[in-house]
Every structure is written in structure tokens, then in C-alpha cells.
Design an enzyme around this catalytic site. Structure first.
Site, PDB file in Angstrom:
ATOM      1  N   GLY A 189     -13.385  -2.206  -7.935  1.00 15.51           N
ATOM      2  CA  GLY A 189     -15.044  -1.911  -7.173  1.00 15.51           C
ATOM      3  C   GLY A 189     -15.206  -0.648  -6.624  1.00 15.51           C
ATOM      4  N   GLY A 190     -13.933  -0.341  -6.079  1.00 12.93           N
ATOM      5  CA  GLY A 190     -13.912   0.821  -5.178  1.00 12.93           C
ATOM      6  C   GLY A 190     -15.028  -0.060  -3.511  1.00 12.93           C
ATOM      7  NE  ARG A 227      -4.253   2.272   0.682  1.00 13.22           N
ATOM      8  CZ  ARG A 227      -5.059   2.591  -0.068  1.00 13.22           C
ATOM      9  NH1 ARG A 227      -4.958   2.192  -1.666  1.00 13.22           N
ATOM     10  NH2 ARG A 227      -5.994   3.285  -0.142  1.00 13.22           N
ATOM     11  CG  ASP A 231      -8.153   5.350  -0.991  1.00  8.94           C
ATOM     12  OD1 ASP A 231      -9.702   5.747  -1.518  1.00  8.94           O
ATOM     13  OD2 ASP A 231      -7.625   3.852  -1.504  1.00  8.94           O
ATOM     14  CB  SER A 244      -6.969  -0.385   0.598  1.00  7.65           C
ATOM     15  OG  SER A 244      -7.874  -0.866  -0.397  1.00  7.65           O
ATOM     16  CB  SER A 245     -12.711  -0.975  -0.144  1.00 11.68           C
ATOM     17  OG  SER A 245     -13.199  -0.224   1.217  1.00 11.68           O
ATOM     18  CB  THR A 250      -9.413  -2.020  -8.378  1.00  7.46           C
ATOM     19  OG1 THR A 250      -9.432  -0.282  -7.273  1.00  7.46           O
ATOM     20  CG2 THR A 250      -8.462  -2.673  -7.779  1.00  7.46           C
TER      21      THR A 250
END
Length: 584
Positions: free
Chosen positions: A487-488, A113, A441, A465-466, A401
């Protein structure tokens, strides 16, 4: 060398239009679909790769065919995705990588990340005049939103431990494609023509690349990237230090600091000092399975596990696939998971929260009792043994993503989700690749109701993050499923829903991916447009849901293992493919 340029545009799915521009920011889906053709399961006995673009999948397949490991294939795939799917991921972004070593029976997760600059403050995204957070579109474009890219460091760390082929060899497909050119996909053309990210038109070098002669790249045309090829040659020869030191690091810092839009404070020193980290996976039992995903700074792993565990007592397997009653329960579990996610999950290096408290049977049993036959409305965070003010933030998580799943001939597996955040990221370009805008984010506002937000901007911190890469194991420890999605923040719903379809409804993986999608991020219940679920809008409304029917842009890529056979599934809403040793 691979002859990948022969792979013509007919292998790519028809493109996918953007949602209406007047929707709220959190529901604008830059890669949503308007219709898709079903795909069929791909079988294999030795190895399998499922990736978001045929070129990338071919590169991974070729590496595995040469005896490369799953990690080797991952490096090759990411290198190619940077070129052919620049709007979604790339070496200018970050990633979460899960690796299962079959021989050692060991699962390791790698945190690549991005990190905030050392000079970043909690006021990074505040308007100097008003003291309020800037509008989202002003936050995402330009240098201010760029974090130190982490994907190269994560891949390098994993390759040092699990690579078989040389690092240099893994970049050959991407170098050749960059030099000889790739066929532009309809999806890339549409994203450019829809002007979702204004920075693509405003940043000079980026505009020249994507709009040669003043017109957007056209589907079916050949696009070369000699700058990226030249940099990949250095990266292949010198290793990851070519990214984090020397000319490339200097160019990143200079580009960020001198951006024509919202210049940032990222320095060469910030880039030099970046380190990818290994993290403990978060795991939980589900029926007879063991499910593992990324821990913080991902919120996805915990949230996916919470959704599944909250539903376990509902015996979802008794229902038909996508039965409305089961989906109602799913939305309620998702509300509860998102309520906790927004309060308790952030970079673990900046707080001492024990996220396992969110997964204890006692806590989940208490939360599951809140799931009723009618929509509960806005859920609030629970009361685990975590002392923290319950305030939610205003982070933006946009759905550009990519995810790929890999199993190699030795039975090792990779589940990797990778992103530059918004479509085309910050739109700043260095050495032929785009830089991320992942700092959006973070919570743009550092506090709410006088309370500091756990996901606020801090120096060297990683934004929440997701992304939710997942690996599922059988009771005997063998692999069962490797899955993930772009997909966020909807990634969490896409992955959990599809896992239920495979593990509870016993659908083959491709059929599970094909299922019409439903999401609820503790807001509205969204039903996928032009599917049978859209026809249930009235039923959900009668249950108390606020319903929206819209395009949903999952990009699920998964591998299922049954009796030693590999079964690959690629989302028909995007252009990805599954390939094995049996694919041609």
C-alpha cells in the site's frame, strides 16, 4: 510436482479498479478496489501461510507440508509471486524479512532493500536544464530508477541459517508454473488495461510479454514464461550467485544502461557487490505485548510503533471498533508519526541517528499532548535528542507491493514485505522478471531550503521505505500476531489500524482486516469508499479534517495465535488466501 495450474480463476476475487487519473500523484492507487466480498478466518493447528495470490499460497503450503521451514516457504512463495503477481513484487525487487526462531527464541530481520549504483549522484532525478526534480512519471520508468535487487540475497542469507529443504527444491513449484502456465487473474488484466504505468506499453520486451498480439493479457487465459523457468532452473542449481554474477548480472546492467527510456548507471560490479544485511529489529512494549518491526531503512516500523505508543494513554480499547472518536485520535497520531518519519528516517549506514530516541517515553509523552479533539493540521517533526535539520523530502512511494505471513510446524514465523515499487516497476524486463523502480523512494531533490535531505540519493545507499512487517509477542515471549501489508506509504496506517483492531478491540484477525480503512499521512484524512466510514465524512470535517473519500487498497495478510491455534486472515480487497494443513 504441484498441480497448481488446476487452481482456476474462481478462487480469485473480482478485480479492483484504479482511482481517477486526475488525482494528485500521491493519491493515485493503482490497485484500489471498487467493492469486495468478506472473507472468513482460516484455522490451523500445525502451520499456516497467508499470501497475496492463491498460487503462491499453495506453493508455500506444499513446502510446509513436506516439512519445510517458514523460510523455505517464503522462498517458494516469492518465486511464484514473481510469476503470477509481477506488478507487485518479484526477484527484481527488494524486501524486508523478519524471522522468529522459536527454539532459540531469536528474532532476526533481514534487509534486502535495493541499493543505488556506485555512480549515482544526488542529481540523479534532476532535470539537466532546469535543475529541478523531474515529474514523478518521468522518474519511475526506465533504467534510471533501478536499484540493485536485494530480495534473492536476503532469502539466500535467511535460508542458509534457517532452511531445512534444499534451495533447489524451493523453486520447483515456480518452475513448473512458468513452464506449464498460470491462469491470469482479473487483477492483472485490469492493471494492464488501465495503462497506469506507461512503460508497460513503451518498453519493447515488456510490451510483447504483457500484450501478446497487441492485446493485454486476459483474465482466465493461460500464460507461460519459459524465460523465467530457464532462469529459475539456473538459480535453483547454482544458488544466489546465479543472480548476482554471470549472465544475469550482465543482462541487468546492459538492460538498465541501454533502456530506451531514462537509461541508468547501474553496473555489473554494483550487482556483484550487493550484500543483504541483518539488522536489529525495532521493538516497543504496547499494553502487555511486545511489538517488533523493521528498523531503517524502513520507516514503517518506527512509525507504526509511534502511532501505537502515542495512542496508548488514550485507552483506545474502551471504544467500539472503528468508533469515530478513536479514529480521530488515530489520524492525529499518524500525523505526528509521519512528520517524524519524513525528517529523521533513512538508510542507517549513511547517518548516525539513534531511532530509539523517537520511541522514548519522555519524547512520546510530549508528542501525545499535541493530540486534541480537533484536527491539528500539518504536524511538524518533534525535538528528540537528534541533531538534524527538519526538512521533508519529495520521495515517491507507490503502492504496488506484496506481503506474506508464515508459521511453520516448528512454531517459527516469517513476516515478509516485498516490492518492486510502482505497478510493474521500472517496466524493464530481464530473464522473464521485471526490474524495480525503487530509487524513486529517495528524495528526488537532494536538498530543501539549502539543507541536505537525509533520504537523498547517494552511491550504494538504500532508499527509505514504508514497508512494515510486524511480529507481536505475548508477555511470555510466545507469538501473538504476524502481520503486514502492501500500500505504499499507507502501509503504516493499514498495519497500525489493524493491530489496534486485534490488540485493543479484540477482533478476530479476519474481522480486523475486513474493517473499513482510514488513513492520514500528515495530509488529508482519507475514508474508504463504499463503507460505513464514508458516511462519517461530515463528522470529520466538523472536527477540522480535510476529508477525501476514496478506494483504499490494503493487502493485509496476518496470522493470529490464540491458545496454540493458528488463525489466518487475508485481505478481501485483493486476491490473497490463507491456507493451513486443514485447507484443501
Amino acid at each position: 510436482m504441484l498441480r497448481l495450474t488446476a487452481l482456476f480463476i474462481t478462487t480469485l476475487m473480482p478485480f479492483i479498479a484504479l482511482s481517477a487519473p486526475n488525482l494528485p500523484r500521491e493519491d493515485r492507487e493503482p490497485e484500489a478496489k471498487t467493492g469486495f466480498e468478506q472473507k472468513t478466518t482460516v484455522s490451523g493447528n500445525k502451520y499456516m501461510v497467508v499470501a497475496a495470490n492463491p498460487y503462491a499460497a499453495k506453493a508455500g503450503q506444499a513446502i510446509l507440508a513436506k516439512g519445510g521451514s517458514a523460510i523455505d516457504a517464503a522462498v517458494a512463495i516469492q518465486a511464484v509471486l514473481t510469476l503470477v503477481e509481477p506488478q507487485s513484487s518479484g526477484i527484481g525487487g527488494g524486501a524486508f524479512l523478519m524471522h522468529f526462531d522459536k527454539a532459540k527464541n531469536q528474532l532476526i530481520t533481514y534487509d534486502g532493500r535495493e541499493t543505488a549504483p556506485s555512480a549515482a549522484t544526488s542529481s540523479l532525478f534532476l532535470d539537466a536544464k532546469t535543475g529541478q526534480a523531474v515529474p514523478w512519471i518521468k522518474a519511475v520508468v526506465g533504467g534510471r530508477s533501478v536499484g540493485v535487487p536485494g530480495v534473492v540475497a536476503a532469502m539466500n542469507k535467511a535460508h542458509q541459517q534457517h532452511g531445512i529443504l534444499s534451495w533447489a527444491e524451493l523453486f520447483e513449484p515456480a518452475i513448473q508454473l512458468s513452464q506449464q502456465g498460470f491462469i491470469v487473474s482479473p487483477r492483472l488484466e485490469k492493471l494492464l488495461s488501465k495503462k497506469f504505468n506507461p512503460g508497460v506499453h513503451q518498453i519493447a520486451g515488456t510490451k510483447d510479454y504483457f500484450f501478446p498480439n497487441g492485446e493485454a493479457l486476459k483474465a482466465g487465459s493461460l500464460k507461460k514464461n519459459p524465460q523465467l523457468a530457464a532462469f529459475y532452473q539456473r538459480l535453483a542449481k547454482e544458488g544466489a550467485k546465479a543472480f548476482y554474477h554471470g549472465d544475469n548480472a550482465e543482462k541487468i546492467a546492459h538492460t538498465v544502461q541501454n533502456s530506451a527510456i531514462a537509461p541508468g548507471v547501474l553496473t555489473v560490479s554494483d550487482i556483484n557487490q550487493y550484500q543483504a544485511k541483518t539488522r536489529e529489529a525495532v521493538c516497543a512494549p504496547y499494553h502487555q505485548y511486545k511489538i517488533c518491526s523493521m528498523g531503517p531503512p524502513s520507516s514503517g516500523g518506527v512509525a507504526v510503533l509511534q502511532i501505537l505508543k502515542l495512542l496508548e494513554h488514550k485507552n483506545i480499547g474502551q471504544y467500539q471498533p472503528n468508533a469515530k472518536e478513536a479514529l480521530h485520535y488515530f489520524t492525529q497520531a499518524s500525523r505526528l508519526a509521519f512528520a517524524d518519519r519524513d525528517v529523521f528516517l533513512a538508510d542507517p549506514d549513511f547517518n548516525s541517528i539513534d531511532v530509539t530516541q523517537l520511541l522514548t517515553p519522555e519524547y512520546l509523552n510530549t508528542r501525545s499532548k499535541l493530540i486534541k479533539e480537533r484536527d491539528m493540521g500539518l504536524a511538524v517533526a518533534g525535538d528528540p535528542a537528534i541533531k538534524l535539520a527538519k526538512v521533508t523530502d519529495d520521495a515517491y512511494e507507490l503502492p504496488s507491493t506484496s506481503h506474506f505471513s508464515i508459521v511453520d510446524a516448528q512454531g517459527n514465523a516469517v513476516s515478509m514485505t516485498t516490492s518492486i515499487e510502482m505497478a510493474f516497476g521500472s517496466t524493464l524486463m530481464v530473464n522473464g522478471y521485471l526490474l524495480n523502480n525503487q530509487l524513486t523512494d529517495f528524495a528526488l531533490s537532494p536538498e530543501k531550503n539549502g539543507q541536505p535531505l537525509i533520504n537523498r540519493v547517494e552511491p550504494n545507499k538504500r532508499p527509505r521505505s514504508s514497508m512494515s512487517p510486524v511480529i507481536v509477542f505475548n508477555q511470555d515471549g510466545s507469538l501473538r500476531l504476524i502481520i503486514g501489508s502492501p500500500g505504499g506509504s499507507r502501509i503504516i496506517n493499514y498495519v497500525a489500524h489493524t493491530m489496534i483492531a486485534v490488540l485493543d478491540w479484540q477482533l478476530p484477525v479476519q474481522e480486523a482486516i475486513n474493517l473499513a480503512k482510514i488513513t492520514n499521512r500528515n495530509k488529508v484524512t482519507t475514508l474508504e469508499k463504499d463503507t460505513e466510514l464514508a458516511e462519517l465524512s461530515e463528522w470529520f470535517s466538523e472536527k477540522g479534517h480535510t476529508v477525501r473519500v476514496a478506494d483504499l487498497n490494503s493487502g493485509l495478510h496476518a496470522i493470529e495465535l490464540i491458545d496454540g491455534q493458528l488463525l489466518g486472515g487475508a485481505d478481501p480487497r485483493r486476491e490473497g488466501v490463507a491456507l493451513s494443513e486443514m485447507s484443501h
